[in-house]
Design a protein around this motif. Structure first.
Motif, mmCIF file in Angstrom:
data_model
loop_
_atom_site.group_PDB
_atom_site.id
_atom_site.type_symbol
_atom_site.label_atom_id
_atom_site.label_comp_id
_atom_site.label_asym_id
_atom_site.label_seq_id
_atom_site.Cartn_x
_atom_site.Cartn_y
_atom_site.Cartn_z
ATOM 1 N N ASN A 37 -33.177 5.926 -51.816
ATOM 2 C CA ASN A 37 -32.653 4.982 -52.807
ATOM 3 C C ASN A 37 -33.612 3.828 -53.092
ATOM 4 O O ASN A 37 -33.538 3.198 -54.145
ATOM 5 C CB ASN A 37 -31.326 4.396 -52.304
ATOM 6 N N TRP A 73 -32.672 11.158 -55.276
ATOM 7 C CA TRP A 73 -31.683 10.067 -55.390
ATOM 8 C C TRP A 73 -31.268 9.870 -56.853
ATOM 9 O O TRP A 73 -30.064 9.790 -57.160
ATOM 10 C CB TRP A 73 -32.264 8.763 -54.813
ATOM 11 N N GLU A 85 -22.184 -2.856 -57.612
ATOM 12 C CA GLU A 85 -22.486 -2.543 -56.211
ATOM 13 C C GLU A 85 -21.154 -2.368 -55.454
ATOM 14 O O GLU A 85 -20.237 -3.176 -55.611
ATOM 15 C CB GLU A 85 -23.319 -3.661 -55.584
ATOM 16 N N ARG A 89 -21.506 4.787 -57.526
ATOM 17 C CA ARG A 89 -22.922 5.078 -57.253
ATOM 18 C C ARG A 89 -23.229 4.913 -55.772
ATOM 19 O O ARG A 89 -23.931 5.722 -55.172
ATOM 20 C CB ARG A 89 -23.817 4.150 -58.086
ATOM 21 N N CYS A 90 -22.671 3.875 -55.195
ATOM 22 C CA CYS A 90 -22.932 3.609 -53.771
ATOM 23 C C CYS A 90 -22.335 4.712 -52.899
ATOM 24 O O CYS A 90 -22.946 5.110 -51.907
ATOM 25 C CB CYS A 90 -22.389 2.251 -53.370
ATOM 26 N N CYS A 93 -24.658 7.504 -52.970
ATOM 27 C CA CYS A 93 -25.866 7.089 -52.244
ATOM 28 C C CYS A 93 -25.634 7.183 -50.724
ATOM 29 O O CYS A 93 -26.477 7.694 -49.979
ATOM 30 C CB CYS A 93 -26.205 5.663 -52.676
ATOM 31 N N PHE A 94 -24.476 6.732 -50.268
ATOM 32 C CA PHE A 94 -24.138 6.849 -48.828
ATOM 33 C C PHE A 94 -24.097 8.334 -48.432
ATOM 34 O O PHE A 94 -24.613 8.729 -47.406
ATOM 35 C CB PHE A 94 -22.760 6.258 -48.502
ATOM 36 N N ARG A 97 -27.470 10.043 -48.014
ATOM 37 C CA ARG A 97 -28.197 9.626 -46.805
ATOM 38 C C ARG A 97 -27.518 10.131 -45.537
ATOM 39 O O ARG A 97 -28.172 10.547 -44.584
ATOM 40 C CB ARG A 97 -28.334 8.100 -46.811
ATOM 41 N N LYS A 123 -20.651 -4.206 -47.698
ATOM 42 C CA LYS A 123 -20.274 -2.785 -47.726
ATOM 43 C C LYS A 123 -18.991 -2.532 -46.934
ATOM 44 O O LYS A 123 -18.794 -3.126 -45.869
ATOM 45 C CB LYS A 123 -21.414 -1.926 -47.170
ATOM 46 N N CYS A 172 -30.186 -4.689 -52.302
ATOM 47 C CA CYS A 172 -29.766 -3.556 -51.479
ATOM 48 C C CYS A 172 -30.855 -2.498 -51.377
ATOM 49 O O CYS A 172 -31.235 -2.079 -50.282
ATOM 50 C CB CYS A 172 -28.471 -2.970 -52.035
ATOM 51 N N GLY A 173 -31.382 -2.052 -52.545
ATOM 52 C CA GLY A 173 -32.435 -1.047 -52.438
ATOM 53 C C GLY A 173 -32.785 -0.342 -53.730
ATOM 54 O O GLY A 173 -33.956 -0.217 -54.085
ATOM 55 N N CYS A 174 -31.774 0.115 -54.475
ATOM 56 C CA CYS A 174 -32.081 0.922 -55.670
ATOM 57 C C CYS A 174 -32.508 0.028 -56.841
ATOM 58 O O CYS A 174 -32.345 -1.189 -56.816
ATOM 59 C CB CYS A 174 -30.873 1.772 -56.067
ATOM 60 N N SER A 177 -29.766 -2.242 -58.229
ATOM 61 C CA SER A 177 -29.479 -3.451 -57.444
ATOM 62 C C SER A 177 -30.624 -4.450 -57.594
ATOM 63 O O SER A 177 -30.408 -5.665 -57.587
ATOM 64 C CB SER A 177 -29.242 -3.102 -55.972
#
Ligand code: SF4
Length: 181
Positions: A37, A73, A85, A89-90, A93-94, A97, A123, A172-174, A177
Motif C-alpha cells: 500500500n 494493491w 480512511e 478501501r482500508c 487493504c487489511f 496484507r 484503526k 497512513c501509507g497509500c 491517504s
C-alpha cells in the motif's frame, strides 16, 4: 504447536510496543513487512529500513520481503479510491496484507499470525481482527486477536520510537491517504 508467531508489521514505530506485548506472552516473534500500500517507493524503502532498526534493537527474527508490489494493491483497492480512511478501501487493504501474512506463515510452518495494525488509534481493532481471523482460516493457521493500543499501547510505541530514533510517518501509507494530509 509451536509458539512462533509471524507478526505482520505495518511500520517500525507500531512494531515496537506490539513486539513487547507478544514477548510478554512468550511468543517467539518473526516479523514480516508486507505493505504494498505504501506510496511512493522511496517512502516504502524508508519504512522498510526503519524496520531493520527494530529487528536489530529488539532482537527478533524477520522474513525478508524487499518486493514493492504496488500494482497488486492498486488492482484491489482503487475502486474505493474516494472512500474515507477507515472505509471499504482500508478493509481491502487489511485483507490483502493479512492474507499474504497467513500464506507466508503456512509456507514457513509458523502456527500463529498477528498484526501491528491494531495499535493505531485511527484503526478499528474489531474489523482488523475479523479480517485477520478469516485470512488465517483460509490458510489453516491461527490468528491471535490483539488490541495493541490498549493500556497506553500507542503512547508506549511513541516512547520506544524515540528511544530507537525511528522515523514516524505522518500519513497512513497509500497515495489517497497521502493526498488527504
Ligand atoms: S488509508 Fe491506510 S489502511 Fe486505508 S487503504 Fe490507505 S494505506 Fe491502507
Amino acid at each position: 504447536m509451536n509458539r512462533k508467531i509471524l507478526l505482520h508489521c505495518c511500520c517500525a514505530p507500531d512494531a515496537t510496543h506490539s513486539i513487547n506485548v507478544l514477548k510478554e506472552q512468550n511468543f517467539n516473534i518473526v516479523t514480516y513487512f508486507y505493505n504494498p500500500n505504501i506510496h511512493p517507493e522511496e517512502e516504502y524503502k524508508k519504512r522498510y529500513k526503519e524496520m531493520e532498526k527494530v529487528i536489530k534493537n529488539m532482537e527478533v527474527e524477520c522474513v525478508n520481503n524487499v518486493n514493492y508490489d504496488i500494482d497488486t494493491w492498486h488492482k484491489i483497492c482503487d475502486r474505493f479510491a474516494n472512500e474515507k480512511e477507515g472505509g471499504k478501501r482500508c478493509e481491502l487493504c487489511f485483507r490483502l496484507r493479512l492474507e499474504e501474512t497467513a500464506k507466508k506463515a503456512k509456507e514457513i510452518n509458523i502456527d500463529f499470525i498477528a498484526t501491528t495494525l491494531t495499535i493505531s488509534p485511527h484503526k478499528d481493532a474489531d474489523i482488523i481482527n475479523k479480517i485477520g481471523d478469516e485470512a488465517a482460516k483460509k490458510y489453516s493457521v491461527n490468528y491471535l486477536y490483539t488490541n495493541f493500543k490498549k493500556k497506553d499501547g500507542f503512547k508506549k510505541s511513541i516512547e520506544l520510537s524515540k528511544k530507537f530514533n525511528l522515523y514516524r510517518q505522518n500519513y497512513c501509507g497509500c497515495i489517497y491517504s497521502l493526498n488527504k494530509k
